[in-house]
Write a protein that holds these residues in place. Structure first.
Motif, PDB file in Angstrom:
ATOM      1  N   ASP A   1      27.640  40.475  41.681  1.00  0.00           N
ATOM      2  CA  ASP A   1      28.984  39.997  41.336  1.00  0.00           C
ATOM      3  C   ASP A   1      29.654  39.483  42.600  1.00  0.00           C
ATOM      4  OD1 ASP A   1      30.295  42.092  42.742  1.00  0.00           O
ATOM      5  OD2 ASP A   1      31.745  42.383  41.131  1.00  0.00           O
TER       6      ASP A   1
ATOM      7  N   THR B   1      33.092  40.252  43.272  1.00  0.00           N
ATOM      8  CA  THR B   1      34.263  41.053  43.638  1.00  0.00           C
ATOM      9  C   THR B   1      34.016  41.871  44.905  1.00  0.00           C
ATOM     10  OG1 THR B   1      34.882  41.121  41.319  1.00  0.00           O
ATOM     11  CG2 THR B   1      35.937  42.724  42.752  1.00  0.00           C
TER      12      THR B   1
ATOM     13  N   TYR C   1      36.524  31.685  42.959  1.00  0.00           N
ATOM     14  CA  TYR C   1      35.152  31.367  43.349  1.00  0.00           C
ATOM     15  C   TYR C   1      34.392  30.961  42.096  1.00  0.00           C
ATOM     16  CZ  TYR C   1      35.030  36.145  41.638  1.00  0.00           C
ATOM     17  OH  TYR C   1      35.227  37.268  40.870  1.00  0.00           O
TER      18      TYR C   1
ATOM     19  N   ARG D   1      21.413  39.586  37.492  1.00  0.00           N
ATOM     20  CA  ARG D   1      21.250  40.961  37.004  1.00  0.00           C
ATOM     21  C   ARG D   1      19.993  41.052  36.154  1.00  0.00           C
ATOM     22  NH1 ARG D   1      27.520  42.133  35.189  1.00  0.00           N
ATOM     23  NH2 ARG D   1      28.421  41.221  37.074  1.00  0.00           N
TER      24      ARG D   1
ATOM     25  N   GLN E   1      29.564  32.638  37.119  1.00  0.00           N
ATOM     26  CA  GLN E   1      30.873  33.268  36.924  1.00  0.00           C
ATOM     27  C   GLN E   1      31.903  32.435  37.682  1.00  0.00           C
ATOM     28  OE1 GLN E   1      30.888  37.233  38.578  1.00  0.00           O
ATOM     29  NE2 GLN E   1      30.254  38.173  36.634  1.00  0.00           N
TER      30      GLN E   1
ATOM     31  N   GLU F   1      40.924  36.618  41.809  1.00  0.00           N
ATOM     32  CA  GLU F   1      41.227  37.965  42.304  1.00  0.00           C
ATOM     33  C   GLU F   1      42.589  37.943  42.985  1.00  0.00           C
ATOM     34  OE1 GLU F   1      38.832  40.212  41.660  1.00  0.00           O
ATOM     35  OE2 GLU F   1      37.039  38.972  41.471  1.00  0.00           O
TER      36      GLU F   1
ATOM     37  N   MET G   1      32.052  47.741  35.154  1.00  0.00           N
ATOM     38  CA  MET G   1      31.907  48.034  36.576  1.00  0.00           C
ATOM     39  C   MET G   1      32.484  49.403  36.913  1.00  0.00           C
ATOM     40  SD  MET G   1      30.271  45.701  37.565  1.00  0.00           S
ATOM     41  CE  MET G   1      29.925  44.096  38.140  1.00  0.00           C
TER      42      MET G   1
ATOM     43  N   TYR H   1      33.674  50.379  39.554  1.00  0.00           N
ATOM     44  CA  TYR H   1      34.760  50.391  40.546  1.00  0.00           C
ATOM     45  C   TYR H   1      36.130  50.237  39.903  1.00  0.00           C
ATOM     46  CZ  TYR H   1      33.558  45.317  40.530  1.00  0.00           C
ATOM     47  OH  TYR H   1      33.255  44.034  40.189  1.00  0.00           O
ATOM     48  N   TYR H   2      36.203  50.026  38.611  1.00  0.00           N
ATOM     49  CA  TYR H   2      37.513  49.904  37.973  1.00  0.00           C
ATOM     50  C   TYR H   2      38.217  51.257  37.956  1.00  0.00           C
ATOM     51  CZ  TYR H   2      36.067  45.303  36.254  1.00  0.00           C
ATOM     52  OH  TYR H   2      35.649  44.004  36.170  1.00  0.00           O
TER      53      TYR H   2
ATOM     54  N   GLY I   1      37.436  41.806  33.229  1.00  0.00           N
ATOM     55  CA  GLY I   1      37.994  42.097  34.542  1.00  0.00           C
ATOM     56  C   GLY I   1      38.708  43.417  34.545  1.00  0.00           C
ATOM     57  N   GLY I   2      39.374  43.684  35.671  1.00  0.00           N
ATOM     58  CA  GLY I   2      40.096  44.938  35.774  1.00  0.00           C
ATOM     59  C   GLY I   2      40.626  45.173  37.173  1.00  0.00           C
TER      60      GLY I   2
ATOM     61  N   TYR J   1      40.940  47.402  40.671  1.00  0.00           N
ATOM     62  CA  TYR J   1      39.975  48.147  41.500  1.00  0.00           C
ATOM     63  C   TYR J   1      40.577  48.566  42.837  1.00  0.00           C
ATOM     64  CZ  TYR J   1      39.537  43.267  42.945  1.00  0.00           C
ATOM     65  OH  TYR J   1      39.822  41.981  43.349  1.00  0.00           O
TER      66      TYR J   1
ATOM     67  N   GLY K   1      41.439  41.595  39.151  1.00  0.00           N
ATOM     68  CA  GLY K   1      40.887  40.262  38.964  1.00  0.00           C
ATOM     69  C   GLY K   1      40.048  40.196  37.708  1.00  0.00           C
ATOM     70  N   GLY K   2      39.453  39.037  37.512  1.00  0.00           N
ATOM     71  CA  GLY K   2      38.603  38.885  36.341  1.00  0.00           C
ATOM     72  C   GLY K   2      37.716  37.667  36.495  1.00  0.00           C
ATOM     73  N   VAL K   3      36.702  37.584  35.638  1.00  0.00           N
ATOM     74  CA  VAL K   3      35.800  36.432  35.656  1.00  0.00           C
ATOM     75  C   VAL K   3      35.676  35.830  34.263  1.00  0.00           C
ATOM     76  CG1 VAL K   3      34.341  37.159  37.583  1.00  0.00           C
ATOM     77  CG2 VAL K   3      33.768  37.911  35.259  1.00  0.00           C
TER      78      VAL K   3
HETATM   79  N1  HIS Z   1      33.183  41.263  39.123  1.00  0.00           N
HETATM   80  C1  HIS Z   1      33.360  41.698  37.749  1.00  0.00           C
HETATM   81  C2  HIS Z   1      34.522  40.991  37.110  1.00  0.00           C
HETATM   82  C3  HIS Z   1      35.777  41.144  37.887  1.00  0.00           C
HETATM   83  C4  HIS Z   1      36.351  40.308  38.748  1.00  0.00           C
HETATM   84  N2  HIS Z   1      37.463  40.939  39.237  1.00  0.00           N
HETATM   85  C5  HIS Z   1      37.549  42.091  38.663  1.00  0.00           C
HETATM   86  N3  HIS Z   1      36.516  42.248  37.851  1.00  0.00           N
HETATM   87  C6  HIS Z   1      32.071  41.464  36.976  1.00  0.00           C
HETATM   88  O1  HIS Z   1      31.201  40.780  37.441  1.00  0.00           O
HETATM   89  O2  HIS Z   1      31.939  41.972  35.875  1.00  0.00           O
END
Ligand code: HIS
Length: 369
Positions: free
Chosen positions: A71, A73, A92, A98, A112, A116, A308, A310-311, A332-333, A335, A352-354
């Motif tokens: 990812d 993030t 980005y 994966r 993606q 963020e 994830m 890390y949320y 997203g979420g 972190y 953030g989110g994707v």
């Molecule tokens: N990086 C996360 C999505 C994300 C971006 N920012 C926060 N969350 C993912 O790949 O699932």
């Protein structure tokens, strides 16, 4: 169900990614890039077990273990914490990788496009900003949104009347709902202690007639583990009342206003939840102020437990109800704790989110979601 066109070609996905990134840029984000090969040793741990098992890892003679970026993030947070002191918004676009072990139809490499927000606004406002922006971009596809808040679950665990060791085990397994349930059953005395464990704990010296050591663990490690199991066996069970409250909490799945009312009810008996419930309420106000119809927006207390690791606060996703077999088109979420771990003592609120441009292109070509 409408037939979905095939996955568009790489050029079409790239074009869609560029379009989406330009929208994020217009919203005030700075464009950043990250290397595809990332150091694996420290960073992989931050993702948790699932992604760790699914990352492509390779070794480099000079740089040690490397992984193909799973990812953006984590590397973006790392870059921000190392170099920037100021709040920032980043965007980005690029591939993530994966491994898929169960479903060959799921992509092991896909694009993606992300957004963020690091420290640029108060948490409820920043959560609402990210959600509303992605919601607006995806509006033509008619996707179903989902929201949740990992902070609620963490606050509930913190508030349990049990040992720190048990809370730590529960926190670690928030991401594995079945394991989490099993732990609750055990810590509350509902599930019996397995016979082999009972025998081990009953023995005066469990190591007395042990076989020669053949595993990876040394004697000291095994003894420490047995001591921890003994201490755990002596801990009082989590009360019936707390188990019921926790079950009620995990079952909350309503529209935002109804969910908030339920959460407030549960917090009467579980006061440790209050701060986290207030945060949900403040976010709802911020979402409302951005024109999101919170009256119909779903909130699910268990949502995000398969994402994830890390949320630690707000979590959200958008899926196609017409094509439920597709992965989320966006997710997203929040972190905050990840910034602390990568920030050498410094922490900033971050969310953030994707969006997956490949899925957007495919659904758009299909006419509707
Ligand atoms: N990086 C996360 C999505 C994300 C971006 N920012 C926060 N969350 C993912 O790949 O699932």
């Amino acid at each position: 169900m409408m037939d979905l066109p095939d996955q568009p070609g790489r050029a079409a996905i790239r074009a869609e990614a560029a379009r989406l990134r330009a929208v994020f840029e217009a919203a005030g984000a700075e464009v950043v890039e990250t290397a595809i090969l990332q150091p694996a040793d420290v960073l992989l741990d931050l993702y948790g077990e699932d992604i760790r098992a699914r990352a492509y890892v390779t070794s480099d003679p000079l740089k040690g273990e490397q992984m193909l970026r799973p990812d953006f993030t984590v590397p973006v947070v790392q870059m921000h914490m190392e170099s920037a002191a100021e709040p920032a918004r980043y965007t980005y676009a690029g591939e993530v990788f994966r491994r898929q072990e169960d479903d060959p139809r799921r992509a092991n490499e896909y694009f993606q496009v992300g957004y963020e927000v690091m420290g640029a606004a108060a948490p409820p406002e920043a959560d609402a900003e990210v959600f509303a922006l992605i919601h607006g971009i995806l509006a033509p596809l008619g996707l179903a949104p989902a929201t949740g808040d990992i902070g609620i679950l963490m606050a509930a665990i913190d508030g349990l009347g049990t040992t720190e060791a048990r809370k730590a085990a529960l926190r670690r397994h928030v991401w594995r709902p079945r394991r989490f349930r099993a732990l609750i059953e055990r810590f509350s005395g509902r599930a019996p202690v397995p016979a082999s464990r009972a025998a081990l704990l009953a023995a005066a010296d469990p190591m007395a007639d042990a076989h020669p050591l053949i595993g990876l663990r040394g004697e000291a490690e095994i003894s420490a583990r047995i001591a921890a199991l003994r201490a755990d066996a002596e801990a009082a069970p989590i009360s019936e009342g707390e188990v019921e409250l926790l079950s009620a909490l995990l079952a909350v799945r309503e529209t935002c206003p109804n969910a908030l009312a339920r959460l407030r009810d549960i917090a009467v008996d579980m006061p440790a939840l209050r701060g986290a419930v207030d945060a949900v309420s403040a976010r709802m106000d911020a979402l409302d102020a951005r024109g999101i119809d919170v009256g119909t927006l779903p909130f699910e207390a268990s949502y995000g437990r398969a994402q994830m690791e890390y949320y630690d606060g707000f979590v959200f996703g958008f899926t196609s109800e017409a094509h439920p077999d597709l992965p989320p088109v966006a997710s997203g979420g929040r972190y905050d704790a990840l910034t602390r771990r990568l920030g050498a003592g410094r922490e900033i609120p971050a969310v953030g989110g994707v969006i997956r441009p490949g899925l957007v292109a495919r659904l758009s070509a299909g006419g509707a979601a």
